[in-house]
Write a protein that holds these residues in place. Structure first.
Motif, mmCIF file in Angstrom:
data_model
loop_
_atom_site.group_PDB
_atom_site.id
_atom_site.type_symbol
_atom_site.label_atom_id
_atom_site.label_comp_id
_atom_site.label_asym_id
_atom_site.label_seq_id
_atom_site.Cartn_x
_atom_site.Cartn_y
_atom_site.Cartn_z
ATOM 1 N N PRO A 1 -4.179 0.488 -8.127
ATOM 2 C CA PRO A 1 -3.243 1.208 -8.983
ATOM 3 C C PRO A 1 -3.879 2.368 -9.742
ATOM 4 C CG PRO A 1 -4.012 -0.763 -10.096
ATOM 5 C CD PRO A 1 -4.624 -0.800 -8.723
ATOM 6 N N LYS B 1 -4.984 4.568 -1.989
ATOM 7 C CA LYS B 1 -3.607 4.192 -1.653
ATOM 8 C C LYS B 1 -3.348 2.688 -1.740
ATOM 9 C CE LYS B 1 -2.917 8.188 1.363
ATOM 10 N NZ LYS B 1 -2.485 8.673 2.700
ATOM 11 N N ARG B 2 -4.264 1.972 -2.355
ATOM 12 C CA ARG B 2 -4.108 0.530 -2.502
ATOM 13 C C ARG B 2 -4.162 0.108 -3.968
ATOM 14 N NH1 ARG B 2 -7.285 -2.496 2.492
ATOM 15 N NH2 ARG B 2 -6.414 -1.211 4.160
ATOM 16 N N TYR C 1 0.854 -1.181 0.000
ATOM 17 C CA TYR C 1 0.000 0.000 0.000
ATOM 18 C C TYR C 1 0.898 1.242 0.000
ATOM 19 C CZ TYR C 1 -3.587 -3.311 1.635
ATOM 20 O OH TYR C 1 -4.443 -4.367 1.766
ATOM 21 N N ALA C 2 0.374 2.337 -0.525
ATOM 22 C CA ALA C 2 1.180 3.554 -0.629
ATOM 23 C C ALA C 2 1.680 4.033 0.728
ATOM 24 C CB ALA C 2 0.364 4.660 -1.302
ATOM 25 N N TYR D 1 -0.699 5.093 -7.482
ATOM 26 C CA TYR D 1 -1.854 4.621 -6.737
ATOM 27 C C TYR D 1 -3.116 5.448 -6.998
ATOM 28 C CZ TYR D 1 1.544 1.987 -3.968
ATOM 29 O OH TYR D 1 2.536 1.139 -3.569
#
Length: 273
Positions: free
Chosen positions: A221, A218-219, A169-170, A214
């Motif tokens: 793409p 934030k997960r 995750y980002a 992202y």
């Protein structure tokens, strides 16, 4: 833990893997490093929303393959079967290979229906677990168990199993290393190729952190993230460099070239070539 402290530790973790480099994130080395010389032309992608975001990774892969080999573009075919949030154990892989079902027909550039050979619908099955499953304390055993079960099913139908290493995750870059380790171990245990997409995300972020890979959650793409993952899949499945591929997915040329280069560097380093 306060938000300020959590943000501080996230920054420290990010700095750690950025300094160490993507190579340090893959401890176990992959045993399978190529699907050649009989490189696959058709694939079924079994996974979740990480595959189907941005109009589907398999569609971008097909366009890259056809751009790289226009004389044989009719032989490339990629299909996805996805369930949002799914893990390995959500999918009835056996049913995906039943006759006259998934992959039975497709359409050519002129929109003509093409009935595909039924003896072998797919050369490979690219499988991805849920984004946390391979490293979640309660789900790791399920990941290991179904990596084996699904690989056996795929082989029983004349195809080769391939595992897709997903990305961190980002805001949790510390996920990268354990995901890389889990997928590599599973690949070695099942004699399966592993596609190091997660390591490519880490490399791209370390080189160009301002480029957003992202979606806002934030997960999932962004388009750039999907394109990077597609380039990694292209390199891993075909053995060819994506650098210079004319299919850019609507991304500006400098950014696309950067992502192509990162993908190729990651694959070469992970497979130790």
């Amino acid at each position: 833990m306060s938000r300020v402290l959590r943000a501080f530790f996230v920054v420290l973790a990010a700095a750690g893997w950025m300094a160490a480099g993507p190579a340090a994130l893959a401890q176990t080395k992959p045993a399978v490093t190529s699907l050649g010389p009989d490189f696959p032309k058709t694939a079924i992608f079994i996974g979740n929303s990480f595959f189907y975001y941005n109009n589907g990774l398999p569609g971008h892969l097909s366009l890259m393959e056809k751009a790289a080999d226009p004389a044989n573009k009719q032989v490339y075919r990629n299909t996805m079967v996805t369930i949002g949030g799914s893990g390995f154990d959500w999918h009835d892989v056996e049913s995906y290979f039943r006759p006259n079902a998934i992959g039975n027909y497709s359409f050519d550039d002129d929109n003509n229906v093409v009935f595909n050979k039924l003896d072998k619908l797919f050369d490979v099955a690219v499988m991805m677990d849920c984004s946390q499953c391979p490293i979640h304390p309660k789900l790791k055993p399920v990941f290991t168990d179904y990596a084996r079960k699904n690989s056996e099913i795929v082989r029983a139908h004349g195809a080769r199993p391939v595992f897709f290493m997903s990305w961190a995750y980002a805001d949790k870059p510390e996920m990268t290393a354990p995901l890389a380790e889990a997928y590599t171990i599973a690949g070695n245990e099942n004699n399966a190729l592993v596609i190091p997409a997660g390591l490519a995300f880490a490399r791209a972020i370390s080189k160009q952190p301002e480029l957003n890979l992202y979606a806002p959650d934030k997960r999932h793409p962004s388009l750039a993230g999907t394109y990077l993952a597609s380039c990694v899949v292209f390199a891993a499945l075909t053995g060819r460099s994506p650098v210079g591929n004319t299919y850019l997915a609507g991304i500006d040329a400098p950014t696309a070239t950067f992502l192509q280069t990162v993908a190729w560097e990651t694959v070469q380093e992970y497979y130790q070539k």
